[in-house]
Design a protein around this motif. Structure first.
Motif, PDB file in Angstrom:
ATOM      1  N   GLU A   1      65.539  39.957  52.549  1.00 55.08           N
ATOM      2  CA  GLU A   1      65.531  38.530  52.888  1.00 55.08           C
ATOM      3  C   GLU A   1      66.855  38.115  53.511  1.00 55.08           C
ATOM      4  O   GLU A   1      67.872  38.786  53.350  1.00 55.08           O
ATOM      5  CB  GLU A   1      65.278  37.689  51.626  1.00 55.08           C
ATOM      6  CG  GLU A   1      66.397  37.774  50.608  1.00 55.08           C
ATOM      7  CD  GLU A   1      66.423  36.599  49.628  1.00 55.08           C
ATOM      8  OE1 GLU A   1      65.840  35.543  49.912  1.00 55.08           O
ATOM      9  OE2 GLU A   1      67.070  36.749  48.577  1.00 55.08           O
ATOM     10  N   PHE A   2      66.803  36.996  54.231  1.00 56.88           N
ATOM     11  CA  PHE A   2      68.026  36.333  54.657  1.00 56.88           C
ATOM     12  C   PHE A   2      68.438  35.411  53.526  1.00 56.88           C
ATOM     13  O   PHE A   2      67.587  34.690  52.983  1.00 56.88           O
ATOM     14  CB  PHE A   2      67.755  35.446  55.875  1.00 56.88           C
ATOM     15  CG  PHE A   2      67.945  36.131  57.198  1.00 56.88           C
ATOM     16  CD1 PHE A   2      69.104  36.841  57.471  1.00 56.88           C
ATOM     17  CD2 PHE A   2      66.978  36.027  58.181  1.00 56.88           C
ATOM     18  CE1 PHE A   2      69.283  37.457  58.699  1.00 56.88           C
ATOM     19  CE2 PHE A   2      67.154  36.634  59.417  1.00 56.88           C
ATOM     20  CZ  PHE A   2      68.311  37.349  59.674  1.00 56.88           C
TER      21      PHE A   2
ATOM     22  N   PRO B   1      74.232  34.573  64.048  1.00 55.17           N
ATOM     23  CA  PRO B   1      74.664  33.194  64.292  1.00 55.17           C
ATOM     24  C   PRO B   1      73.520  32.218  64.562  1.00 55.17           C
ATOM     25  O   PRO B   1      73.567  31.073  64.098  1.00 55.17           O
ATOM     26  CB  PRO B   1      75.596  33.305  65.510  1.00 55.17           C
ATOM     27  CG  PRO B   1      75.389  34.656  66.075  1.00 55.17           C
ATOM     28  CD  PRO B   1      74.873  35.531  64.978  1.00 55.17           C
ATOM     29  N   THR B   2      72.498  32.653  65.265  1.00 52.48           N
ATOM     30  CA  THR B   2      71.374  31.758  65.583  1.00 52.48           C
ATOM     31  C   THR B   2      70.619  31.363  64.321  1.00 52.48           C
ATOM     32  O   THR B   2      70.329  30.183  64.095  1.00 52.48           O
ATOM     33  CB  THR B   2      70.418  32.430  66.592  1.00 52.48           C
ATOM     34  OG1 THR B   2      71.174  32.744  67.759  1.00 52.48           O
ATOM     35  CG2 THR B   2      69.259  31.544  66.962  1.00 52.48           C
ATOM     36  N   VAL B   3      70.330  32.358  63.497  1.00 52.72           N
ATOM     37  CA  VAL B   3      69.613  32.116  62.241  1.00 52.72           C
ATOM     38  C   VAL B   3      70.434  31.192  61.346  1.00 52.72           C
ATOM     39  O   VAL B   3      69.924  30.220  60.782  1.00 52.72           O
ATOM     40  CB  VAL B   3      69.331  33.459  61.513  1.00 52.72           C
ATOM     41  CG1 VAL B   3      68.800  33.226  60.117  1.00 52.72           C
ATOM     42  CG2 VAL B   3      68.347  34.303  62.332  1.00 52.72           C
TER      43      VAL B   3
ATOM     44  N   VAL C   1      75.814  34.243  55.763  1.00 50.96           N
ATOM     45  CA  VAL C   1      74.357  34.346  55.884  1.00 50.96           C
ATOM     46  C   VAL C   1      74.110  35.802  56.247  1.00 50.96           C
ATOM     47  O   VAL C   1      74.612  36.286  57.267  1.00 50.96           O
ATOM     48  CB  VAL C   1      73.781  33.414  56.964  1.00 50.96           C
ATOM     49  CG1 VAL C   1      72.323  33.756  57.252  1.00 50.96           C
ATOM     50  CG2 VAL C   1      73.896  31.960  56.527  1.00 50.96           C
ATOM     51  N   ASP C   2      73.424  36.527  55.380  1.00 49.14           N
ATOM     52  CA  ASP C   2      73.223  37.950  55.636  1.00 49.14           C
ATOM     53  C   ASP C   2      71.930  38.411  54.986  1.00 49.14           C
ATOM     54  O   ASP C   2      71.260  37.662  54.271  1.00 49.14           O
ATOM     55  CB  ASP C   2      74.412  38.753  55.111  1.00 49.14           C
ATOM     56  CG  ASP C   2      74.511  40.142  55.746  1.00 49.14           C
ATOM     57  OD1 ASP C   2      73.865  40.374  56.792  1.00 49.14           O
ATOM     58  OD2 ASP C   2      75.225  41.003  55.200  1.00 49.14           O
TER      59      ASP C   2
ATOM     60  N   HIS D   1      68.066  30.980  49.256  1.00 51.50           N
ATOM     61  CA  HIS D   1      67.168  31.901  49.954  1.00 51.50           C
ATOM     62  C   HIS D   1      66.814  31.260  51.287  1.00 51.50           C
ATOM     63  O   HIS D   1      66.522  30.069  51.343  1.00 51.50           O
ATOM     64  CB  HIS D   1      65.909  32.136  49.130  1.00 51.50           C
ATOM     65  CG  HIS D   1      66.214  32.722  47.788  1.00 51.50           C
ATOM     66  ND1 HIS D   1      66.464  34.060  47.603  1.00 51.50           N
ATOM     67  CD2 HIS D   1      66.355  32.136  46.570  1.00 51.50           C
ATOM     68  CE1 HIS D   1      66.739  34.284  46.327  1.00 51.50           C
ATOM     69  NE2 HIS D   1      66.681  33.131  45.679  1.00 51.50           N
ATOM     70  N   VAL D   2      66.860  32.025  52.357  1.00 56.74           N
ATOM     71  CA  VAL D   2      66.584  31.452  53.679  1.00 56.74           C
ATOM     72  C   VAL D   2      65.194  31.850  54.177  1.00 56.74           C
ATOM     73  O   VAL D   2      64.393  30.992  54.532  1.00 56.74           O
ATOM     74  CB  VAL D   2      67.666  31.861  54.709  1.00 56.74           C
ATOM     75  CG1 VAL D   2      67.339  31.332  56.100  1.00 56.74           C
ATOM     76  CG2 VAL D   2      69.041  31.350  54.261  1.00 56.74           C
TER      77      VAL D   2
END
Ligand code: PRP
Ligand code: MG
Length: 209
Positions: free
Chosen positions: A95-96, A119-121, A155-156, A174-175
């Motif tokens: 997950e991101f 970067p976009t996410v 963010v990873d 959680h993204v």
């Protein structure tokens, strides 16, 4: 006759993808784990397999350099490529997430600095939340950034959570879930409909087995 070109990501998920293709009775000549070759053909010479860097799979498919691609949802989202996403292959599930030092409160900080390979996410996620953010683009070892004060959070991708844990970081938000997806070039989907539909149907059957 060559029917279509298939782009597969080098690296972590490659072996699993090749095994899935073998389950579909698709075998590539000279394909060995140690091979450095990047282009392969199946026995009937109907499928051209190209190995590309995972992050580039959506680009190859969007531009039509490959008709079909097997790509991580992380790279699909980051590329914003204009392609069809057809199937979830249930490979490489992770997950991101937003992560940082325990106790960091991202909702009270006036402006957040985010370190990320995506970067976009990251930008989209915080824009949706209405946060004011500054993005620091890194190419790896992102977990270091909050430890040495380069960013407030990261963010990873989180898979087992071991990298976060071993660096004293925790998931804060959680993204989005990530897994490997089948993607198709929009023009190819119409122009090579027969071959591509056959491939999709075979793949669906293998996934159900
Ligand atoms: C990836 C990702 C995380 C880690 C997640 O890094 O960026 O750091 O794996 O896996 P885990 O939750 O199972 O620990 P990668 O190993 O690809 O290295 P890099 O970020 O330095 O490129
Ligand atoms: Mg990493």
């Amino acid at each position: 006759m060559e029917a279509f070109t298939l782009a597969v990501a080098k690296g972590r998920t490659a072996d699993h993808t090749i095994r899935l293709l073998e389950q579909m009775d698709i075998f590539f000549e000279d394909l060995t784990p140690s091979s450095r070759k990047l282009v392969f053909y199946n026995k009937k010479h109907t499928i051209k397999l190209i190995f590309v860097k995972a992050v580039d799979v959506p680009t190859y498919v969007e531009k039509g350099a490959a008709d079909i691609g097997i790509a991580g949802k992380d790279n699909i989202l980051e590329s914003e490529a204009d392609i069809y996403e057809i199937l979830d292959l249930q490979i490489g599930k992770c997950e991101f997430a937003v992560a940082g030092k325990p106790g960091v409160n991202i909702d009270t900080l006036q402006s957040l600095t985010i370190a990320t390979k995506y970067p976009t996410v990251a930008k989209k996620h915080f824009l949706r939340k209405g946060n004011n953010v500054e993005i620091v683009k890194l190419n790896g070892s992102v977990e270091l950034a909050p430890l040495i004060g380069l960013s407030d959070v990261i963010v990873d991708i989180v898979e087992t959570g071991n990298t976060l844990k071993e660096n004293g970081l925790v998931v804060i938000e959680h993204v989005e879930p990530i897994s490997t997806r089948l993607i198709i070039n929009k023009a190819s989907f119409a122009m090579k409909a027969n071959h591509i539909q056959q491939f999709i149907e075979k793949l669906k059957i293998s996934l159900e087995e």
